[in-house]
Write an enzyme that holds these catalytic residues in place. Structure first.
Site, PDB file in Angstrom:
ATOM      1  N   GLU A   1       4.249  28.557 -10.493  1.00  0.00           N
ATOM      2  CA  GLU A   1       5.372  27.897  -9.815  1.00  0.00           C
ATOM      3  C   GLU A   1       6.632  28.763  -9.788  1.00  0.00           C
ATOM      4  O   GLU A   1       7.687  28.391 -10.335  1.00  0.00           O
ATOM      5  CB  GLU A   1       5.639  26.523 -10.442  1.00  0.00           C
ATOM      6  CG  GLU A   1       4.446  25.596 -10.301  1.00  0.00           C
ATOM      7  CD  GLU A   1       4.711  24.161 -10.738  1.00  0.00           C
ATOM      8  OE1 GLU A   1       5.649  23.943 -11.519  1.00  0.00           O
ATOM      9  OE2 GLU A   1       3.973  23.271 -10.294  1.00  0.00           O
ATOM     10  N   GLU A  13      -3.430  22.279  -8.838  1.00  0.00           N
ATOM     11  CA  GLU A  13      -3.195  21.222  -9.827  1.00  0.00           C
ATOM     12  C   GLU A  13      -3.145  19.914  -9.047  1.00  0.00           C
ATOM     13  O   GLU A  13      -2.170  19.637  -8.344  1.00  0.00           O
ATOM     14  CB  GLU A  13      -1.867  21.443 -10.566  1.00  0.00           C
ATOM     15  CG  GLU A  13      -1.849  22.716 -11.376  1.00  0.00           C
ATOM     16  CD  GLU A  13      -0.532  22.939 -12.118  1.00  0.00           C
ATOM     17  OE1 GLU A  13       0.292  22.011 -12.191  1.00  0.00           O
ATOM     18  OE2 GLU A  13      -0.328  24.060 -12.607  1.00  0.00           O
TER      19      GLU A  13
HETATM   20  C1  GLA Z   1       3.460  22.069 -13.114  1.00  0.00           C
HETATM   21  C2  GLA Z   1       2.814  23.199 -13.860  1.00  0.00           C
HETATM   22  C3  GLA Z   1       1.795  22.758 -14.844  1.00  0.00           C
HETATM   23  C4  GLA Z   1       2.214  21.545 -15.574  1.00  0.00           C
HETATM   24  C5  GLA Z   1       2.675  20.488 -14.650  1.00  0.00           C
HETATM   25  C6  GLA Z   1       3.191  19.309 -15.379  1.00  0.00           C
HETATM   26  O1  GLA Z   1       2.811  21.696 -11.981  1.00  0.00           O
HETATM   27  O2  GLA Z   1       2.267  24.141 -13.010  1.00  0.00           O
HETATM   28  O3  GLA Z   1       1.623  23.814 -15.732  1.00  0.00           O
HETATM   29  O4  GLA Z   1       3.211  21.902 -16.469  1.00  0.00           O
HETATM   30  O5  GLA Z   1       3.716  20.964 -13.869  1.00  0.00           O
HETATM   31  O6  GLA Z   1       4.488  19.525 -15.850  1.00  0.00           O
END
Ligand code: GLA
Ligand code: GLA
Length: 687
Positions: free
Chosen positions: A145, A315
Site C-alpha cells: 500500500e 486482500e
Molecule cells: C491493509 C494492509 C494489510 C492489513 C490491512 C488491515 O490492507 O495491506 O496488511 O494491515 O490493511 O489493516
C-alpha cells in the site's frame, strides 16, 4: 496455470512451525492454491544489517509446495525494523505539522531517503537472489500500500524538501518561469533561489485545507510526492526484474486512494492488485456497519481500468475488520458475494486477508478466515464453497470487460481540490460517485480513466468537475466530440490551468465554445441545515422528450448564458431562477451536455437516461434495487453475473435462458436470485 488464483495472505512468522502443516492442509482442503508471504517480515529475514535468514521461510514454502500451493512473495519494506530506524532515524517520515513519526507502526519511512534506498536494495536483492529459481514462487508484491504513510498523507522531511526543489528545477528550468507560472507576486512570494521554495508545512492558518499555501505550489508538491512513490516502486522493480525476469510483479493498491496517481504507478506493473474491504471500521469505504456495493464496484472498475485488463484482489476482506474497534461481521454469504462481485468486475485472482486472525499486535481485531483459535468455522466453509464455484467459471474469469462509457477521474483535479475544496459540500469523488451510481443502477459497464489515459474509444465520457484542464486535453475533447463522442461536463470545469491558476476566460474556460455556454455567476449551496439559498429552494425543471420533471439540486449552481445550445433544464428556485441549468449542444457528429449544478439520484437517473440514449449506448438489463447485473462476453457468448446485495430474493429477466454456471442448472429467461446470493448465467437461447 489454468486454475483461478484463489489464495490467502499468510504470516508464518506469527505462528509456531508445528502449525504450518495444519494450516497448509486446511488451505488445500478449501481449494486455496496461492499464498502471499513475507510482507512485513523484515526483522525475521534480516535480523541484523546484512545478516539474512531465509531458513524459516524456505521451510514454510516447502510445506505449501507439498500441498500444491504457489507463492506470491511480498518485499517487506513497509515494515522497516527497529535496528534500521535506530541506526537511521532520518528514514522516519515527517508529517504536515513538521513532526517526525516515531517507531511503532508500519509504513514509517520516507520514499526519497537515500539510507532507506540502500536498506531496500539490500533486502530486496537478497530475497530476489534467494528465490529467483524457486519452483513455487511465481510472483512478487512490492512493499504494501504505497503512499499510505504512518503519520499523514505525504512526507515533509528535509530529503523530500531538497528533492522537491530539484524536481521543480527540472520542471520549470528557471525561477523566472516558476515565479510567473505560480503567480508568486501574490503576497511577495517571489523566489530568488531554489532553496527558498518551501515544502507545504502547516505553518500558516492550519484550519485552511491545503494550509493556505500557494495552490500552484501545493499541486506541484502533490505531483512530486506521487512521483516519489512511483520512483520508489521502480527502484524495487528493477532489482526484481534483474534477478527474477520470469516472475510477475504487482503491488497492492487501495482503490480510490487519492494521494498516488495509480495510472502512473500501475504502468510498470505486470498486473494491478488491490485491497478490498467493503465493511471498514471507519468510513473509508462505507459508513459504519453498512457497505456500499456501488462504491466497491467503482473501485473495482478503477482498478481494472488502470491497465485496461483483469486485476487481482490481493486482500479481500475475510472477516470483521478493525484495529482499535471492529466493523460488523460479514453476513453469511457476503464473503462469497464480495468475491463474485470482484470477479464480475474483472478480478482474475482472489486472495483473502488474512488466513487466521492474529493473536498479537495492532491487528488483533482484523479478522481472517479462521478465528483466533484457528478452528475452521463458518467463514472457512464459505470460502471453500466459493473456491469450488470459481474453478467452475474457468477462463471466463480471465477475460476482461468492455465498456462504452467512461468517467474521467483526474489526479490533478483531486489534488487541486485538496488545496482548495471550493465548498464544504463539494467532494470530487462524491460528484463522480453520483454519475457512477446512475450508470451502475442501469447495469451499464463503466471504465474510470484519467485525462492521461486513452479514452477516445468510448461513446460517452462523463467528466464531472474537470477543474484543472490543459489546452491539450481541451483540444482532444473537442476533436473526439466532433468525431461522435458524447461528453458530459459539469460546473467547476475548465477553471484552472495546469499550474492551478485560474484561467483568464469565462468558465468553463477552454471548453466554453465546445459547450455553447458560459458561466455568468455562481453560488455554493450549503448543507440543508444552513437553510435554502436566497431566492428560495434550489430546484430545476428538466425537460426530457417533452416531459417535465422537477428536480432538487444541491452543492453548487452555475448561472449560465447560452450562446449556442439547447436548454434541457432551467432553475426554478434559488438566486438564478429562470436561467438555464442544463444544456446540450450538438457538435459535429457528437454532443456536449453541460450540467451547471449537482443532482440527486432521481435527477441523475433521468439525466443519464437521456445521455445514454443520445449516444446510442447499449442499455443494461433492468434489475430491482440492490441487484447488480454485470454483462460479460466470453467465447462470443453473453454471460451475466447477477448479484443480490439485498436481504430479499428477487427476480430478473434476462434476454435469453441459459446455464447457471455455479450450479450447472438450466435456467429460463426469468431467474430468481436469493438474498445475498449470486448467479452466473451463460446465455443459451435454446435452453
Ligand atoms: C491493509 C494492509 C494489510 C492489513 C490491512 C488491515 O490492507 O495491506 O496488511 O494491515 O490493511 O489493516
Ligand atoms: C484581510 C486582509 C486582506 C485579504 C482579506 C481576505 O482583510 O487584510 O488582505 O486577505 O483578509 O483574506
Amino acid at each position: 496455470m489454468t486454475d483461478v488464483i484463489f489464495g490467502v495472505d499468510y504470516y508464518p512468522e506469527h505462528w509456531s512451525p508445528e502449525r504450518w502443516p495444519i494450516d497448509a492442509r486446511l488451505m488445500q482442503q478449501a481449494g486455496i492454491n496461492t499464498v502471499r508471504l513475507a510482507e512485513f517480515a523484515w526483522s525475521r529475514l534480516e535480523p541484523r544489517e546484512g545478516t539474512f535468514d531465509f531458513s524459516w521461510l524456505d521451510e514454510a514454502i516447502e510445506i505449501f509446495m507439498a500441498h500444491g500451493i504457489r507463492i506470491v512473495l511480498g518485499t517487506p519494506t513497509a515494515a522497516p525494523p527497529a535496528w534500521l530506524i535506530q541506526a537511521h532515524p532520518e528514514i522516519l517520515p515527517v508529517n504536515e505539522a513538521g513532526q517526525r513519526a516515531g517507531f511503532g507502526m508500519r509504513r514509517h519511512y520516507c520514499p526519497t531517503q537515500p539510507t532507506f534506498h540502500a536498506a531496500t536494495q539490500r533486502i530486496v536483492e537478497a530475497m530476489a537472489e534467494h528465490y529467483h529459481q524457486h519452483p513455487a514462487v511465481f510472483a512478487w508484491q512490492i512493499d504494501n500500500e504505497l503512499g499510505n504513510i504512518s503519520n499523514g498523507n505525504r512526507c515533509h522531511c528535509p530529503s523530500c524538501h531538497a528533492a522537491f526543489q530539484q524536481w521543480l528545477q527540472r520542471r520549470y528550468g528557471s525561477l523566472t518561469r516558476l515565479n510567473q507560472d505560480w503567480g508568486t507576486v501574490f503576497w511577495s512570494q517571489e523566489y530568488t533561489a531554489w532553496e527558498q521554495i518551501p515544502i507545504p508545512l502547516q505553518n500558516v492558518r492550519s484550519w485552511v485545507p491545503g494550509s493556505a499555501h500557494n495552490p500552484s505550489l501545493y499541486l506541484d508538491f502533490a505531483r512530486f510526492t506521487s512521483e516519489s512513490w512511483e520512483r520508489y516502486q521502480h527502484f524495487q522493480m528493477q532489482i526484481l526484474r534483474a534477478h527474477c525476469p520470469q516472475h510477475l510483479i504487482t503491488h497492492n493498491l487501495m482503490g480510490l486512494f487519492p494521494y498516488v496517481d495509480y495510472v502512473a504507478l500501475a504502468e510498470e506493473l505486470d498486473v494491478v492488485s488491490w485491497d478490498n474491504y467493503p465493511r471498514m471500521p471507519t468510513s473509508r469505504n462505507a459508513s459504519q456497519g453498512n457497505w456500499s456495493p456501488s462504491r466497491v464496484a467503482m473501485a473495482h472498475d478503477l482498478m481494472r481500468s488502470l491497465k485496461g485488463r483483469t486485476f487481482w484482489v490481493m486482500e479481500q476482506q475475510g472477516g470483521p475488520s478493525g484495529w482499535g474497534s471492529l466493523s460488523p461481521t460479514p453476513l453469511p454469504g457476503e464473503l462469497r458475494l464480495w468475491t463474485l462481485q470482484a470477479i464480475a468486475h474483472g478480478a482474475e485472482a482472489i486472495v483473502y486477508f488474512r488466513w487466521r486472525t492474529s493473536r498479537m499486535g495492532t491487528e488483533q481485531y482484523w479478522h481472517g478466515i479462521l478465528p483466533h483459535d484457528g478452528t475452521p468455522r463458518r467463514r472457512y466453509a464459505e470460502i471453500r464453497q466459493t473456491g469450488e464455484e470459481l474453478q467452475r467459471l474457468g477462463a471466463l474469469v480471465t477475460t476482461s470487460l468492455s465498456a462504452e462509457v467512461a468517467i474521467l477521474r483526474s489526479y490533478d483535479v483531486l489534488w487541486a481540490f485538496e488545496a482548495q475544496p471550493t465548498s464544504e459540500s463539494l467532494s470530487y469523488d462524491d460528484q463522480i460517485g453520483r454519475y457512477y451510481r446512475a450508470l451502475w443502477r442501469r447495469n451499464v459497464t463503466v471504465d474510470l480513466v484519467t485525462e492521461k489515459r486513452p479514452w477516445t474509444s468510448y461513446k460517452v465520457l462523463v467528466a464531472p468537475c474537470l477543474f484543472v484542464l490543459s489546452d491539450e486535453v481541451a483540444a482532444q475533447l473537442r476533436s473526439w466530440v466532433e468525431a461522435g463522442g458524447t461528453l458530459v461536463l459539469t460546473f467547476r470545469s475548465g477553471v484552472k490551468n495546469e499550474q492551478n491558476v485560474v484561467v483568464d476566460l469565462p468558465l468553463p474556460g477552454a471548453l466554453c465554445e465546445l459547450a455553447g455556454v458560459h458561466v455568468t455567476d455562481y453560488t455554493v449551496l450549503l448543507s440543508p441545515e444552513a437553510g435554502p439559498p436566497s431566492g428560495g429552494p434550489a430546484s430545476l425543471e428538466l425537460s426530457i422528450d417533452g416531459t417535465s420533471h422537477l428536480l432538487s439540486t444541491d452543492v453548487w449552481m452555475d448561472e449560465l448564458e447560452v450562446s449556442d445550445a439547447e436548454v434541457l433544464g432551467r432553475y426554478c428556485g434559488g438566486p438564478f431562477a429562470g436561467t438555464p441549468a442544463i444544456t446540450m449542444k450538438r457538435v459535429g457528429a457528437g454532443r456536449v451536455i453541460y450540467v451547471g449544478t449537482s443532482l440527486d439520484d432521481a435527477g441523475q437517473d433521468l439525466l443519464i437516461g437521456k445521455v445514454l440514449s443520445e449516444a446510442g449506448v447499449t442499455p443494461g438489463i433492468p434489475s430491482p434495487d440492490n441487484v447488480e447485473i454485470v454483462h460479460r462476453v466470453y467465447e462470443n457468448v453473453d454471460h451475466w453475473f447477477i448479484l443480490n446485495y439485498g436481504t430479499q430474493s428477487q427476480e430478473v429477466r434476462l434476454p435469453t435462458g441459459g446455464i447457471e454456471l455455479l450450479t450447472g442448472k438450466v435456467t429460463s429467461e426469468t431467474v430468481t436470485v436469493n438474498a445475498l446470493d449470486a448467479l452466473v448465467v451463460r446465455s443459451q437461447p435454446d435452453a
